[in-house]
Design a protein around this motif. Sequence first.
Motif, mmCIF file in Angstrom:
data_model
loop_
_atom_site.group_PDB
_atom_site.id
_atom_site.type_symbol
_atom_site.label_atom_id
_atom_site.label_comp_id
_atom_site.label_asym_id
_atom_site.label_seq_id
_atom_site.Cartn_x
_atom_site.Cartn_y
_atom_site.Cartn_z
ATOM 1 N N SER A 38 0.932 -1.122 -0.026
ATOM 2 C CA SER A 38 0.035 0.092 -0.013
ATOM 3 C C SER A 38 0.801 1.220 -0.109
ATOM 4 C CB SER A 38 -1.003 -0.078 1.305
ATOM 5 O OG SER A 38 -1.735 1.115 1.204
ATOM 6 N N PRO A 39 1.581 1.544 -1.368
ATOM 7 C CA PRO A 39 2.474 2.599 -1.352
ATOM 8 C C PRO A 39 1.638 3.954 -1.121
ATOM 9 C CG PRO A 39 1.748 1.916 -3.467
ATOM 10 C CD PRO A 39 1.248 0.882 -2.462
ATOM 11 N N SER A 40 2.502 4.897 -0.517
ATOM 12 C CA SER A 40 2.016 6.362 -0.478
ATOM 13 C C SER A 40 2.661 7.027 -1.545
ATOM 14 C CB SER A 40 2.272 7.078 0.714
ATOM 15 O OG SER A 40 3.970 6.884 0.769
ATOM 16 N N ASN A 41 3.767 6.671 -2.331
ATOM 17 C CA ASN A 41 4.194 7.142 -3.566
ATOM 18 C C ASN A 41 4.473 6.133 -4.579
ATOM 19 O OD1 ASN A 41 4.396 9.991 -2.644
ATOM 20 N ND2 ASN A 41 5.996 9.349 -1.128
ATOM 21 N N TRP A 42 3.496 5.965 -5.274
ATOM 22 C CA TRP A 42 3.524 4.940 -6.464
ATOM 23 C C TRP A 42 4.907 4.858 -7.313
ATOM 24 C CZ3 TRP A 42 -0.323 1.234 -6.636
ATOM 25 C CH2 TRP A 42 -1.370 1.107 -5.699
ATOM 26 N N TYR A 43 5.405 4.020 -7.593
ATOM 27 C CA TYR A 43 6.807 3.907 -8.613
ATOM 28 C C TYR A 43 6.259 3.969 -9.788
ATOM 29 C CZ TYR A 43 11.323 2.973 -9.496
ATOM 30 O OH TYR A 43 12.958 3.134 -10.059
#
Length: 119
Positions: free
Chosen positions: A102-107
């Motif tokens: 559940s990333p806060s900054n998507w790669y």
Amino acid sequence: VQLQASGGGLVQAGGSLRLSCAASGGTFSMYSVGWFRQAPGREREFVASITMHNRSTRYSASVKGRFTISRDNAESTVALEMNSLRPEDTAVYYCVADERYSPSNWYYWGQGTLVTVSS
């Protein structure tokens, strides 16, 4: 992983549209995937996401109950079914992916697809 979004277009308010995003170059089932959007003159905002394992979904308050995110690991695609569309849903929609749960900054980001909702 490379992401290719499609399905945008012009629709009247109250109508529906289905966006699709095809992934390549990675093991799709190992990625959480989602959608962001950016309206003219506004910051990019989170729309929806679905995790890689338990397929847990999350939605922004503005689309919850109207939009549905789903994924097909066999086809390496993620879809966004959009119903009861409103003029304020007009934006460029981007699909995203990340190896984290559940990333806060998507790669990974795909190119956008434009959705225009007329009143």
